[in-house]
Design a protein around this motif. Structure first.
Motif, mmCIF file in Angstrom:
data_model
loop_
_atom_site.group_PDB
_atom_site.id
_atom_site.type_symbol
_atom_site.label_atom_id
_atom_site.label_comp_id
_atom_site.label_asym_id
_atom_site.label_seq_id
_atom_site.Cartn_x
_atom_site.Cartn_y
_atom_site.Cartn_z
ATOM 1 N N VAL A 192 1.954 -19.501 8.110
ATOM 2 C CA VAL A 192 1.357 -18.271 8.663
ATOM 3 C C VAL A 192 2.332 -17.106 8.519
ATOM 4 C CG1 VAL A 192 0.490 -17.162 10.769
ATOM 5 C CG2 VAL A 192 -0.182 -19.513 10.220
ATOM 6 N N PHE A 193 3.608 -17.349 8.815
ATOM 7 C CA PHE A 193 4.645 -16.319 8.656
ATOM 8 C C PHE A 193 4.644 -15.798 7.215
ATOM 9 C CE2 PHE A 193 9.036 -15.494 7.249
ATOM 10 C CZ PHE A 193 9.341 -14.393 8.037
ATOM 11 N N ASN A 194 4.636 -16.707 6.249
ATOM 12 C CA ASN A 194 4.653 -16.302 4.839
ATOM 13 C C ASN A 194 3.382 -15.566 4.449
ATOM 14 O OD1 ASN A 194 7.171 -17.435 4.542
ATOM 15 N ND2 ASN A 194 6.416 -19.335 3.666
ATOM 16 N N LEU A 195 2.243 -16.007 4.965
ATOM 17 C CA LEU A 195 0.973 -15.344 4.683
ATOM 18 C C LEU A 195 0.964 -13.916 5.236
ATOM 19 C CD1 LEU A 195 -1.868 -15.584 3.500
ATOM 20 C CD2 LEU A 195 -2.612 -16.492 5.706
ATOM 21 N N LEU A 196 1.524 -13.735 6.420
ATOM 22 C CA LEU A 196 1.610 -12.388 6.996
ATOM 23 C C LEU A 196 2.442 -11.472 6.106
ATOM 24 C CD1 LEU A 196 2.051 -13.314 10.749
ATOM 25 C CD2 LEU A 196 0.106 -12.092 9.745
ATOM 26 N N TRP A 197 3.594 -11.971 5.627
ATOM 27 C CA TRP A 197 4.437 -11.140 4.766
ATOM 28 C C TRP A 197 3.763 -10.843 3.436
ATOM 29 C CZ3 TRP A 197 7.581 -7.825 6.241
ATOM 30 C CH2 TRP A 197 8.397 -8.031 7.342
ATOM 31 N N ALA A 198 3.033 -11.811 2.897
ATOM 32 C CA ALA A 198 2.305 -11.572 1.653
ATOM 33 C C ALA A 198 1.248 -10.490 1.855
ATOM 34 C CB ALA A 198 1.660 -12.871 1.162
ATOM 35 N N THR A 199 0.572 -10.531 2.989
ATOM 36 C CA THR A 199 -0.445 -9.524 3.297
ATOM 37 C C THR A 199 0.181 -8.140 3.438
ATOM 38 O OG1 THR A 199 -1.750 -11.207 4.428
ATOM 39 C CG2 THR A 199 -2.306 -8.907 4.897
ATOM 40 N N VAL A 200 1.304 -8.062 4.126
ATOM 41 C CA VAL A 200 2.000 -6.774 4.266
ATOM 42 C C VAL A 200 2.419 -6.257 2.889
ATOM 43 C CG1 VAL A 200 4.092 -5.651 5.144
ATOM 44 C CG2 VAL A 200 2.764 -7.158 6.626
ATOM 45 N N THR A 201 2.906 -7.126 2.038
ATOM 46 C CA THR A 201 3.317 -6.717 0.695
ATOM 47 C C THR A 201 2.136 -6.134 -0.080
ATOM 48 O OG1 THR A 201 5.050 -8.392 0.657
ATOM 49 C CG2 THR A 201 4.352 -7.507 -1.469
ATOM 50 N N VAL A 202 0.994 -6.808 -0.019
ATOM 51 C CA VAL A 202 -0.193 -6.306 -0.719
ATOM 52 C C VAL A 202 -0.611 -4.958 -0.139
ATOM 53 C CG1 VAL A 202 -2.653 -6.726 -1.125
ATOM 54 C CG2 VAL A 202 -0.992 -8.570 -1.457
ATOM 55 N N LEU A 203 -0.594 -4.824 1.182
ATOM 56 C CA LEU A 203 -0.957 -3.536 1.799
ATOM 57 C C LEU A 203 -0.008 -2.422 1.358
ATOM 58 C CD1 LEU A 203 -1.952 -4.581 5.417
ATOM 59 C CD2 LEU A 203 -3.433 -3.568 3.686
ATOM 60 N N MET A 204 1.270 -2.738 1.227
ATOM 61 C CA MET A 204 2.251 -1.733 0.802
ATOM 62 C C MET A 204 2.001 -1.290 -0.640
ATOM 63 S SD MET A 204 4.472 -0.935 3.109
ATOM 64 C CE MET A 204 3.711 -1.236 4.661
ATOM 65 N N ILE A 205 1.483 -2.177 -1.444
ATOM 66 C CA ILE A 205 1.236 -1.843 -2.854
ATOM 67 C C ILE A 205 -0.104 -1.155 -3.023
ATOM 68 C CG2 ILE A 205 0.852 -2.826 -5.152
ATOM 69 C CD1 ILE A 205 2.893 -5.036 -4.305
ATOM 70 N N VAL A 206 -1.147 -1.713 -2.438
ATOM 71 C CA VAL A 206 -2.503 -1.213 -2.644
ATOM 72 C C VAL A 206 -2.787 0.033 -1.803
ATOM 73 C CG1 VAL A 206 -4.963 -1.804 -2.433
ATOM 74 C CG2 VAL A 206 -3.338 -3.485 -3.293
ATOM 75 N N ARG A 207 -2.301 0.051 -0.559
ATOM 76 C CA ARG A 207 -2.494 1.172 0.362
ATOM 77 C C ARG A 207 -3.951 1.638 0.400
ATOM 78 N NH1 ARG A 207 2.413 5.188 -0.732
ATOM 79 N NH2 ARG A 207 0.744 6.175 -1.887
ATOM 80 N N PRO A 208 -4.841 0.811 0.957
ATOM 81 C CA PRO A 208 -6.267 1.146 0.977
ATOM 82 C C PRO A 208 -6.544 2.500 1.617
ATOM 83 C CG PRO A 208 -5.876 -1.057 1.862
ATOM 84 C CD PRO A 208 -4.542 -0.417 1.654
ATOM 85 N N GLY A 209 -7.392 3.274 1.003
ATOM 86 C CA GLY A 209 -7.744 4.590 1.520
ATOM 87 C C GLY A 209 -6.774 5.675 1.121
ATOM 88 N N SER A 210 -5.661 5.309 0.512
ATOM 89 C CA SER A 210 -4.688 6.307 0.098
ATOM 90 C C SER A 210 -5.154 6.978 -1.190
ATOM 91 C CB SER A 210 -3.330 5.608 -0.153
ATOM 92 O OG SER A 210 -2.446 6.499 -0.792
ATOM 93 N N THR A 211 -4.868 8.248 -1.302
ATOM 94 C CA THR A 211 -5.211 8.961 -2.535
ATOM 95 C C THR A 211 -4.302 8.541 -3.688
ATOM 96 O OG1 THR A 211 -3.789 10.807 -1.919
ATOM 97 C CG2 THR A 211 -6.129 10.971 -1.328
ATOM 98 N N THR A 212 -3.184 7.895 -3.355
ATOM 99 C CA THR A 212 -2.274 7.409 -4.409
ATOM 100 C C THR A 212 -2.399 5.914 -4.608
ATOM 101 O OG1 THR A 212 -0.480 7.126 -2.827
ATOM 102 C CG2 THR A 212 -0.593 9.223 -3.990
ATOM 103 N N GLY A 213 -3.293 5.264 -3.834
ATOM 104 C CA GLY A 213 -3.491 3.819 -3.958
ATOM 105 C C GLY A 213 -4.276 3.475 -5.190
ATOM 106 N N VAL A 214 -4.453 2.176 -5.415
ATOM 107 C CA VAL A 214 -5.177 1.684 -6.604
ATOM 108 C C VAL A 214 -6.653 1.898 -6.438
ATOM 109 C CG1 VAL A 214 -5.705 -0.369 -7.932
ATOM 110 C CG2 VAL A 214 -3.414 -0.014 -7.069
#
Length: 152
Positions: free
Chosen positions: A130-152
């Motif tokens: 679970v700890f690793n899954l949480l960090w993986a999720t945070v990493t994806v959020l940092m890269i994708v940044r949903p709703g951001s004008t600079t996101g994917v």
């Protein structure tokens, strides 16, 4: 200044969080081996080393959210939903590490030395996953940044 803050944040995440996730993931299997052969000094040494890596790099990992918040402030994104979710998930991951993973590792170390650890490696593996899954999720959020004008 933002580029410097972001660079330190990303480097700290790689250097500090990476070793914790790897060492914590290795610990349950190493504990099972140590429990199977309580006279294996090398197995106990491996457990102590993995636990020390987790403790030390968890402490160093404090740098990650500190520089993350500084970077977010510099970018003016402190109120963005993706960042707030990332902060919450980071807090949950940190709490899980400090309140469940590290104490259970310490208990297993004591239990292995006393040859009475039982089924604890399975529970520890679940918390670590679970700890690793949480960090993986945070990493994806940092890269994708949903709703951001600079996101994917």
């Amino acid at each position: 200044m933002t580029k410097f803050l972001l660079s330190v944040h990303v480097l700290a995440a790689i250097v500090a969080i990476g070793p914790v996730t790897v060492a914590a993931s290795m610990f349950p299997a190493a504990a099972r081996r140590a429990i199977a052969d309580p006279h294996d000094a090398a197995a106990r040494t491996t457990l102590r080393t993995l636990h020390r890596i987790c403790r030390v790099y968890a402490a160093v990992g404090i740098v990650v959210p500190v520089f993350g918040l500084a970077t977010a402030t510099s970018l003016g994104v402190l109120t963005d939903a993706w960042l707030l979710v990332s902060i919450a998930l980071t807090a949950i991951a940190a709490a899980l590490l400090v309140l469940r993973v590290l104490p259970r590792q310490a208990t297993l170390l004591t239990g292995v030395d006393a040859t009475k650890a039982g089924a604890a490696p399975g529970r520890l593996a679940a918390y670590t996953g679970v700890f690793n899954l949480l960090w993986a999720t945070v990493t994806v959020l940092m890269i994708v940044r949903p709703g951001s004008t600079t996101g994917v």
